[in-house]
Structure formats: structure tokens, C-alpha cells
Design an enzyme around this catalytic site. Structure first.
Site, PDB file in Angstrom:
ATOM      1  N   ASP A   1     -10.972   2.563   4.209  1.00  0.00           N
ATOM      2  CA  ASP A   1     -11.360   1.404   4.030  1.00  0.00           C
ATOM      3  C   ASP A   1     -12.966   1.181   3.876  1.00  0.00           C
ATOM      4  OD1 ASP A   1      -9.070  -0.381   3.845  1.00  0.00           O
ATOM      5  OD2 ASP A   1      -8.633  -0.541   6.137  1.00  0.00           O
TER       6      ASP A   1
ATOM      7  N   GLN B   1      -4.674  -1.610   9.740  1.00  0.00           N
ATOM      8  CA  GLN B   1      -4.474  -2.875   9.349  1.00  0.00           C
ATOM      9  C   GLN B   1      -5.075  -4.023  10.103  1.00  0.00           C
ATOM     10  OE1 GLN B   1      -3.232  -3.519   5.759  1.00  0.00           O
ATOM     11  NE2 GLN B   1      -3.995  -5.657   6.185  1.00  0.00           N
TER      12      GLN B   1
ATOM     13  N   LYS C   1       0.952  -1.238   0.012  1.00  0.00           N
ATOM     14  CA  LYS C   1      -0.019   0.175  -0.112  1.00  0.00           C
ATOM     15  C   LYS C   1       0.736   1.283   0.116  1.00  0.00           C
ATOM     16  CE  LYS C   1      -3.788  -2.649   2.089  1.00  0.00           C
ATOM     17  NZ  LYS C   1      -4.543  -2.749   3.306  1.00  0.00           N
TER      18      LYS C   1
END
Ligand code: NAD
Length: 309
Positions: free
Chosen positions: A121, A98, A54
Site C-alpha cells: 500500500d 485493509q 483485490k
């Protein structure tokens, strides 16, 4: 006739090129550089790879990125403090925590604490609610990527019967919401669904997000259907490969296990999809590549929305 393979790489590259252009334009015309912070707690090996990918994609596209790596013993309160600090930071547009988090931390409590406008997200209940009402929101990246694959490959969604297998908050549920938004007739199937194949074999579009290698077989697939494979499963036992692959692909996968010890297999039986589907996304090389591209999309969208652009 063998199914047509939809290349995730081509579509992901096209999306990333568009975003890089937008980032350049934002910088030169408005002096804005979108910025993403990824927070990782502990030493989960897969998470380390995901976050590194990422961050490097941010660099590739001109997006500022920061990787905060915290020790496993970080407490829930310490993590909440960091999330709150990032929420307040005027120059941070996107916050990504994460998953999975260590067991002593309540994931929902952390995700709920992220500013919904920085929630790249798309997991915050406000964004989930907006998505379910069909309003503008930050949408979970993997299902958003599936919609891009379908649209950019010219697959018609409106009016089609779509079966989503899996009902997780990360993939299955938002996938169903997005397909509904595109006017498909959507059935959500899950571990308690009876006679799964009688439902999926009537679907024009199948999205498989189960987490079991080669689970979707010929019985589940209507002749000529569009089959999207979200699953990512690592298989190291060479004796299992002939369940999923045949011909050259089988040889390729056997060599991969010999060289690297494992190969990635989707939730769909590759050989059955190739023989029965009309179009099919492979694993690897399909949906997985879109996930990071859509995270970049969300980061730039968040940067613009926060400034009313
Ligand atoms: P999950 O374990 O949270 O959910 C799996 C779902 O499958 C559940 O809703 C369950 O009801 C359903 N299921 C389990 N057994 C079933 C059965 N026998 N019949 C019907 N449904 C059944 O998993 P997830 O996070 O949604 O991920 C699913 C897959 O997608 C995994 O392989 C994961 O690695 C992959 N994934 C890929 C990406 C990507 O970037 N491509 C992103 C996220 C997840």
C-alpha cells in the site's frame, strides 16, 4: 467543446495485461509466483467488497492471494502478531491491511509494523520518506494510478502547474510528491486554503481528492485544464443529481438511483468539467479502476525487489 474523457478501464486493462505477462515470465523463467496477503478486521461492508476485488484481480493475473478475515474484537496485539508472522513468511511478497480498522486498534501502529519491503500500500513511513526523497519505493496505489493515467494519455506533466485538492496520507500528499517527481510545480490545497478557486483556476492539472460530491465547479477550473477526479461519493438523493449532471448523463444517473438506490459521484461537478476542462476522468470508470491495477504492480515489484531481480 466537450472535454475528452480519459478511460480508466482501457489503461487499467493495459497495465493488468503487462503484469500478467510478467507474472508468467517470473513463473516459467525463475519459478517465482508473487503472493499477496490481505488482512481484514471486522465487517465493514465496503472493505469486504474492496478486498474481494483485490483477491479476484490477483487470481486473474496469476498472483497468489490469501484473504485473512479476523473478527471485530481482534486485539491490537493479535493483529501485530499476524503482521509479524507475515513479515517473516518467506513466500509472502505483499501485505495489505485493509483500512479502516476498528476504533480500538491504532492504525499507525499496525502500518508501522509492516515490513517496508512488503508494504504494497506504500503507507509505511520508510516508503513515504523514500518517495519524498524521489527514491525507488512502493508508492500508494491511487496516486500512482493517477500518474499512469496522465502519462499513458500523453498528458505532459513537467513544467505544468498542478493543484492537488486534499492532503490525506493516502491520496493528497503522495499525489503531490509524485507530481513533483515528474517536475510539475505543485500546490497542495486543503480545507484551510483561502480562495481555493483563485489557485485551482490557474492550474494546468487539477487532482481532486476531497470526499465531497461535485465540490469542484466551473469557477475552480481553467478553460482546457486536465481534471483528475479521485473522489468516490455515493449519492442516493435524486433531487441533487441536476447539480452534477445534465442531458443523457443525468438520465443515466436517475435510472441508476431508481434501480440500485444510489449512484457514484466524484468530487468534481461532472457537467462543469465536461463544459470547461480539456480532459477529464469520469467517476465511475476513471481513477478508481487504476487503484487495484497499481496494487498488483506493487506486489510484483515487491516480489522482484525481495529477490534482487
Ligand atoms: P480524506 O477525508 O482523508 O481527506 C480529504 C481532504 O480534503 C483533506 O485533506 C481536507 O483538507 C480536504 N478538504 C476537505 N474539505 C475541503 C475544502 N472545503 N476545500 C479544500 N479541501 C478540502 O479523504 P481521502 O482518503 O484523501 O479521499 C478523498 C476522496 O478520494 C474520497 O472521495 C475517497 O472516497 C476517494 N478515494 C478514492 C480512491 C480510489 O481508488 N479512486 C482511493 C482513496 C480515496
Amino acid at each position: 467543446m466537450a472535454a475528452k474523457i480519459l478511460s480508466g478501464r482501457q489503461i487499467a486493462d493495459a497495465i493488468k495485461a503487462e503484469i500478467a505477462g510478467e507474472v508468467r515470465e517470473l513463473r516459467t523463467a525463475k519459478n517465482i509466483i508473487p503472493a499477496l496477503t490481505a488482512v481484514r478486521v471486522g465487517d465493514d461492508a465496503a472493505s469486504a467488497v474492496y478486498v474481494a476485488n483485490k483477491v479476484s484481480t490477483c487470481e486473474e493475473l496469476g498472483i497468489i492471494s490469501e484473504h485473512r478475515h479476523l473478527p471485530t474484537q481482534t486485539s491490537e496485539l493479535q493483529l501485530l502478531d499476524i503482521v509479524n508472522e507475515l513479515n517473516r513468511a518467506p513466500d509472502i511478497d505483499g501485505i495489505l491491511v485493509q483500512l479502516p480498522l476498528p476504533k480500538h486498534i491504532d492504525e499507525a501502529r499496525i502500518l508501522d509494523a509492516i515490513d517496508p519491503n512488503k508494504d504494497v500500500d506504500g503507507f509505511h513511513p520508510i516508503n513515504v520518506g523514500r518517495l519524498s526523497q524521489g527514491r525507488q519505493s512502493l508508492v500508494p496505489c491511487t496516486p500512482a494510478g493517477v500518474i499512469q493515467i496522465l502519462k499513458r494519455s500523453g498528458v505532459e506533466i513537467a513544467g505544468k502547474n498542478a493543484a492537488v485538492i486534499g492532503r490525506s496520507n493516502i491520496v493528497g500528499k503522495p499525489m503531490a510528491a509524485l507530481l513533483l517527481q515528474e517536475n510539475a510545480t505543485v500546490t497542495i490545497c486543503h480545507s484551510r486554503t483561502h480562495e481555493l478557486s483563485s489557485i485551482t483556476s490557474k492550474a494546468d492539472i487539477i487532482v481532486a481528492a476531497i470526499g465531497r460530491p461535485g465540490f469542484v465547479t466551473a469557477d475552480h477550473i481553467r478553460e482546457g485544464a486536465v481534471v483528475i477526479d479521485v473522489g468516490i461519493n455515493s449519492v442516493s438523493d435524486p433531487t441533487r443529481l441536476s447539480e452534477f449532471f445534465e442531458g443523457d448523463e443525468l438520465e443515466k444517473r436517475l435510472t441508476a438511483i431508481e434501480k440500485r438506490g444510489a449512484t457514484l459521484v466524484g468530487d468534481v461537478c461532472h457537467k462543469d468539467a465536461m463544459n470547461k476542462a480539456g480532459v477529464f476522468t469520469p467517476v465511475p470508470g476513471g481513477v478508481g479502476l487504476l487503484t487495484i491495477a497499481m496494487l498488483m504492480r506493487n506486489t510484483v515489484d515487491a516480489a522482484k525487489a525481495r529477490r534482487d531481480i
